[in-house]
Scaffold this motif. Structure first.
Motif, PDB file in Angstrom:
ATOM      1  N   SER A  25       0.719  -1.126   0.099  1.00  0.00           N
ATOM      2  CA  SER A  25      -0.041   0.016  -0.053  1.00  0.00           C
ATOM      3  C   SER A  25       0.815   1.370  -0.205  1.00  0.00           C
ATOM      4  N   ARG A  27       0.723   5.421   0.097  1.00  0.00           N
ATOM      5  CA  ARG A  27      -0.254   6.412   0.363  1.00  0.00           C
ATOM      6  C   ARG A  27       0.452   7.717   0.269  1.00  0.00           C
ATOM      7  N   ASP A  43      -1.023   7.327  -4.831  1.00  0.00           N
ATOM      8  CA  ASP A  43      -1.586   6.267  -3.844  1.00  0.00           C
ATOM      9  C   ASP A  43      -1.673   4.906  -4.982  1.00  0.00           C
ATOM     10  N   GLY A  78       4.494  10.839   2.795  1.00  0.00           N
ATOM     11  CA  GLY A  78       3.551   9.659   2.595  1.00  0.00           C
ATOM     12  C   GLY A  78       4.274   8.465   3.270  1.00  0.00           C
TER      13      GLY A  78
END
Length: 259
Positions: A25, A27, A43, A78
């Protein structure tokens, strides 16, 4: 390039089964080179068992994202989470120990080493625990490498070097294989062989693959899902087949636009 549409791969891959949480993941990732922002808040999710592709023209930031995930360079903002662990600030050599393998842009094999020695370097990450078994898997996938086993990497053709780069990555027994531009500069027939090998690994072993590509046609045919990166930002995402049918994707990447 006109070669892009000369080879027709099999139908788009069906969707892979999803777990609740992504394996990888990304982000809000912002990455800089000096004062230049290369990634502007990206993302991306990759679920276990999927092939996910990131397409975009040259300079869009695709390779930067791949390198950022692997810790070089580090994002300024991030987070990057892999199998529930925040790896945003984890050193590159420790990321490799987490069963993430990368086949980087430009192949970066060891040119003075033989094919066998290059594959040994990949197996070192796994401690050579399954060396003979994994070597046979790589040779089954890429029979050409077996024929070239004693040849120095630098004397191989471009396609053979790409096979070696992927084979070396596979020798570490990764759970996530990251491939950066595997088709770059290769003839259409070799591109087909490379993509067939990726598809086979995913189908038979459930290997999760994150693929960065300029060759949008092949990448989206292969992938369960895809993202389009433009100037450091994700502008579109969806199933591979859906993105192939989007007029803006066709215009930009499939009909004489940026490849």
């Amino acid at each position: 390039m006109s070669d892009t549409l000369t080879v027709t791969p099999p139908a788009t891959a069906p969707l892979a089964p999803r777990s609740d949480e992504p394996m990888l993941s990304v982000r809000g990732v912002k990455t800089f080179y000096g004062n230049i922002m290369a990634l502007k808040g990206v993302d991306v999710d990759v679920y276990k068992g999927e092939i996910v592709t990131l397409i975009g023209s040259n300079g869009a930031g695709k390779s930067t994202l791949m390198m950022t995930i692997f810790g070089q360079p580090r994002p300024r903002e991030g987070t990057i989470v892999y199998e529930g662990r925040d790896i945003t600030k984890v050193p590159t050599h420790e990321i490799a120990q987490l069963k993430i393998a990368q086949s980087p842009e430009g192949r970066r094999i060891f040119p003075r080493m033989t094919v066998f020695e290059n594959l040994q370097m990949g197996a070192a990450v796994d401690g050579f625990a399954h060396f003979d078994e994994d070597l046979q898997k790589v040779f089954t996938l890429f029979p050409r490498l077996k024929e070239r086993i004693t040849q120095r990497g630098g004397t191989l053709s471009g396609g053979e070097q790409q096979m070696l780069a992927i084979g070396r990555a596979l020798m570490s027994r990764p759970r996530l294989l990251m491939l950066d531009e595997p088709s770059l500069g290769l003839a259409p027939l070799i591109v087909r062989q490379i993509f067939d090998a990726i598809r086979e690994l995913n189908r038979t072993e459930g290997l999760t693959v994150f693929l960065v590509e300029q060759n949008a046609f092949h990448a989206l045919k292969l992938a369960h899902r895809g993202y389009v990166l433009v100037n450091g930002l994700v502008t579109l995402s969806g199933q591979g087949k859906e993105l192939l049918e989007r007029p803006e994707v066709r215009a930009a990447y499939l009909e004489g636009g940026a490849h």
